[in-house]
Design a protein around this motif. Structure first.
Motif, mmCIF file in Angstrom:
data_model
loop_
_atom_site.group_PDB
_atom_site.id
_atom_site.type_symbol
_atom_site.label_atom_id
_atom_site.label_comp_id
_atom_site.label_asym_id
_atom_site.label_seq_id
_atom_site.Cartn_x
_atom_site.Cartn_y
_atom_site.Cartn_z
ATOM 1 N N ILE A 254 0.834 -1.203 0.000
ATOM 2 C CA ILE A 254 0.000 0.000 0.000
ATOM 3 C C ILE A 254 0.870 1.254 0.000
ATOM 4 O O ILE A 254 0.613 2.211 -0.740
ATOM 5 C CB ILE A 254 -0.943 0.000 1.213
ATOM 6 N N LEU A 255 1.921 1.243 0.808
ATOM 7 C CA LEU A 255 2.824 2.398 0.861
ATOM 8 C C LEU A 255 3.542 2.588 -0.471
ATOM 9 O O LEU A 255 3.717 3.719 -0.942
ATOM 10 C CB LEU A 255 3.843 2.215 1.987
ATOM 11 N N LEU A 256 3.952 1.492 -1.100
ATOM 12 C CA LEU A 256 4.655 1.587 -2.372
ATOM 13 C C LEU A 256 3.744 2.103 -3.480
ATOM 14 O O LEU A 256 4.161 2.924 -4.303
ATOM 15 C CB LEU A 256 5.220 0.221 -2.773
ATOM 16 N N LEU A 257 2.516 1.627 -3.508
ATOM 17 C CA LEU A 257 1.560 2.120 -4.496
ATOM 18 C C LEU A 257 1.336 3.620 -4.301
ATOM 19 O O LEU A 257 1.301 4.392 -5.266
ATOM 20 C CB LEU A 257 0.230 1.373 -4.366
ATOM 21 N N THR A 258 1.183 4.025 -3.053
ATOM 22 C CA THR A 258 0.998 5.442 -2.735
ATOM 23 C C THR A 258 2.212 6.258 -3.173
ATOM 24 O O THR A 258 2.076 7.348 -3.739
ATOM 25 C CB THR A 258 0.766 5.624 -1.227
ATOM 26 N N LYS A 259 3.405 5.712 -2.910
ATOM 27 C CA LYS A 259 4.645 6.407 -3.260
ATOM 28 C C LYS A 259 4.772 6.592 -4.770
ATOM 29 O O LYS A 259 5.163 7.670 -5.239
ATOM 30 C CB LYS A 259 5.842 5.619 -2.730
ATOM 31 N N GLU A 260 4.436 5.547 -5.540
ATOM 32 C CA GLU A 260 4.542 5.642 -6.998
ATOM 33 C C GLU A 260 3.586 6.706 -7.545
ATOM 34 O O GLU A 260 3.950 7.479 -8.432
ATOM 35 C CB GLU A 260 4.249 4.286 -7.645
ATOM 36 N N LEU A 261 2.369 6.748 -7.022
ATOM 37 C CA LEU A 261 1.411 7.767 -7.457
ATOM 38 C C LEU A 261 1.895 9.157 -7.074
ATOM 39 O O LEU A 261 1.797 10.105 -7.845
ATOM 40 C CB LEU A 261 0.039 7.499 -6.837
ATOM 41 N N GLU A 262 2.430 9.281 -5.887
ATOM 42 C CA GLU A 262 2.907 10.571 -5.378
ATOM 43 C C GLU A 262 4.071 11.099 -6.212
ATOM 44 O O GLU A 262 4.125 12.285 -6.563
ATOM 45 C CB GLU A 262 3.344 10.410 -3.923
ATOM 46 N N LEU A 263 5.016 10.223 -6.555
ATOM 47 C CA LEU A 263 6.184 10.644 -7.316
ATOM 48 C C LEU A 263 5.832 11.016 -8.744
ATOM 49 O O LEU A 263 6.477 11.861 -9.356
ATOM 50 C CB LEU A 263 7.239 9.529 -7.313
ATOM 51 N N TYR A 264 4.789 10.376 -9.287
ATOM 52 C CA TYR A 264 4.375 10.697 -10.653
ATOM 53 C C TYR A 264 3.608 12.018 -10.681
ATOM 54 O O TYR A 264 3.908 12.910 -11.468
ATOM 55 C CB TYR A 264 3.514 9.578 -11.215
ATOM 56 N N LYS A 265 2.607 12.139 -9.815
ATOM 57 C CA LYS A 265 1.796 13.359 -9.759
ATOM 58 C C LYS A 265 1.045 13.377 -8.433
ATOM 59 O O LYS A 265 0.153 12.561 -8.200
ATOM 60 C CB LYS A 265 0.832 13.426 -10.928
ATOM 61 N N GLU A 266 1.395 14.312 -7.580
ATOM 62 C CA GLU A 266 0.811 14.361 -6.238
ATOM 63 C C GLU A 266 -0.708 14.505 -6.270
ATOM 64 O O GLU A 266 -1.399 14.046 -5.362
ATOM 65 C CB GLU A 266 1.418 15.523 -5.442
ATOM 66 N N ASP A 267 -1.228 15.150 -7.305
ATOM 67 C CA ASP A 267 -2.671 15.388 -7.388
ATOM 68 C C ASP A 267 -3.467 14.083 -7.405
ATOM 69 O O ASP A 267 -4.654 14.070 -7.050
ATOM 70 C CB ASP A 267 -3.007 16.197 -8.646
ATOM 71 N N GLU A 308 13.607 4.547 3.969
ATOM 72 C CA GLU A 308 13.081 5.910 3.878
ATOM 73 C C GLU A 308 12.514 6.231 2.502
ATOM 74 O O GLU A 308 11.503 6.925 2.384
ATOM 75 C CB GLU A 308 14.182 6.909 4.225
ATOM 76 N N GLU A 309 13.162 5.678 1.428
ATOM 77 C CA GLU A 309 12.704 5.985 0.069
ATOM 78 C C GLU A 309 11.360 5.348 -0.261
ATOM 79 O O GLU A 309 10.725 5.694 -1.256
ATOM 80 C CB GLU A 309 13.752 5.540 -0.965
ATOM 81 N N MET A 310 10.901 4.410 0.568
ATOM 82 C CA MET A 310 9.616 3.765 0.332
ATOM 83 C C MET A 310 8.459 4.510 0.986
ATOM 84 O O MET A 310 7.296 4.239 0.692
ATOM 85 C CB MET A 310 9.628 2.328 0.864
ATOM 86 N N ILE A 311 8.766 5.437 1.874
ATOM 87 C CA ILE A 311 7.720 6.090 2.655
ATOM 88 C C ILE A 311 7.194 7.316 1.913
ATOM 89 O O ILE A 311 7.955 8.244 1.611
ATOM 90 C CB ILE A 311 8.256 6.517 4.031
ATOM 91 N N PRO A 312 5.897 7.349 1.592
ATOM 92 C CA PRO A 312 5.330 8.522 0.903
ATOM 93 C C PRO A 312 5.240 9.724 1.827
ATOM 94 O O PRO A 312 5.159 9.579 3.054
ATOM 95 C CB PRO A 312 3.938 8.035 0.478
#
Length: 384
Positions: A254-267, A308-312
């Protein structure tokens, strides 16, 4: 981050999600100096949305990918005003973003019959141009498909998204017990007893590093931009892409999915989100679910366990968290009910916000002054 092998860089097969086209407006017609005749305007090139077409159809029908409008008619003794050149109509699917080759956004086609002017025809020759016509505008454009759906399924490969889509709708996506079964977006519709419909998009599975375009990275992420809400689908037992990659628990997933979305576009994280915890029909699933729920209730207590890099920066907030089995159908009916409820709540919230903004605009100082002046004028007229 997980290394992505060549085997994972396969394309969508026959599915095409972007297309580059050459478009040119028609040249204007010649003017007639002797009689002051005006040449006809060249035709324009339009992109028009249609429901029963896709980008592959355009590519197959027009392999040259070249679209030129008709030229304007010359002015003549019989017709001093030359006729207009024929417009060129390019039919394209709905859910298309149209940009110029240099990245300028020309518009979007969100519903059938929406249209965008992409290449304007040249003017006909006239007195102002010494009766010499101008050439049509040339534009190289890109048609970029971004699916439009109420709900987009988000999850790593083999999380059960395709199985869930087939269970809740009439869609028949390819399903198998290995990663990357879904190589192209699939759309389905949930049809409720009162005939209300909710569209759902099953998108190719993410991998770690999708935001830098690993795997199907941007091909996945750009589609989800055009969904109203997100439905995270997570395997309660966790996820491992292959024996050579790191195993991730359901919480880490769940954290990784959130992180990938966040890094692509926070919106993307501003969209309402639901969480479906899948594969609850398997042995020991309840124990894994209890462990995950404790972590979700107090996520900050478990973040120290992760790199740390995995945490959104922002933790995902889920309106509904539902344990399900896409295989047996356990919890699926409740999930579809929550999806509909969540969409209705979003609609009501957006409508309320729209009404507030409308009211605020009516109460602006400029409007107030206009209303006061109108009231004073009406009062004077009444006295007279």
């Amino acid at each position: 981050m997980v290394w992505c092998s060549r085997a994972l860089l396969r394309k969508y097969g026959n599915f095409i999600d972007n297309l580059r086209l050459y478009t040119k407006g028609g040249t204007g017609g010649m003017g007639l100096p002797r009689l002051g005749g005006h040449g006809g305007k060249g035709g324009d090139v339009w992109i028009v949305a249609k429901d029963d077409i896709n980008l592959k159809t355009i590519k197959d029908r027009f392999p040259h990918k070249r679209f030129v409008a008709g030229i304007g008619a010359n002015s003549s003794i019989r017709a001093l005003k030359g006729g207009r050149g024929k417009d060129c109509i390019v039919e394209a699917p709905t859910g298309i973003s149209v940009t110029s080759d240099d990245g300028e956004i020309l518009g979007e086609l969100n519903k059938a019959n929406d249209k965008i002017l992409v290449a304007r025809g040249g003017d006909g020759g006239s007195f102002l141009t010494d009766f010499i016509p101008s050439k049509g505008h040339t534009n190289i454009i890109r048609l970029d498909l971004k699916l439009i759906a109420d709900v987009g399924l988000v999850g790593f490969p083999n999380a059960g998204k395709s199985s869930l889509l087939s269970k809740v709708s009439h869609a028949k996506p390819k399903i198998a017990n290995y990663a990357f079964t879904t190589l192209k977006p699939e759309l389905g519709k949930i049809i409720y007893e009162d005939h209300k419909q909710v569209s759902v998009a099953d998108l190719p599975g993410l991998i770690e590093g999708a935001h830098v375009n690993r795997g199907m990275g941007h091909k996945f992420l750009k589609h989800i931009e055009r969904t109203k809400q997100l439905l995270f689908v997570v395997d309660v037992f966790g996820f491992q892409l292959s024996t050579k990659t790191v195993f991730r628990t359901a919480f880490e997933t769940i954290l990784l999915l959130t992180k990938e979305l966040e890094l692509y576009k926070e919106d993307l994280l501003l969209k309402p989100a639901l969480l479906a915890i899948n594969k609850m029909d398997l042995p020991n699933a309840e124990d894994k679910l209890n462990e995950l729920m404790k972590q979700l209730e107090n996520p900050n207590d478990f973040l120290h366990l992760l790199p740390e890099e995995m945490i959104p920066e922002t933790l995902a907030e889920f309106k509904y968290v539902l344990p399900i089995s896409a295989s047996t159908g356990q919890g699926v009916e409740e999930l579809t009910h929550c999806m509909r409820t969540s969409l209705q709540e979003q609609f009501e919230l957006e409508h309320e916000q729209f009404q507030k903004e409308k009211l605020q605009s009516l109460q602006s100082p400029e409007v107030d002054q206009t209303l006061k002046e109108h009231t004073k004028k009406s009062s004077r007229l009444a006295v007279k």
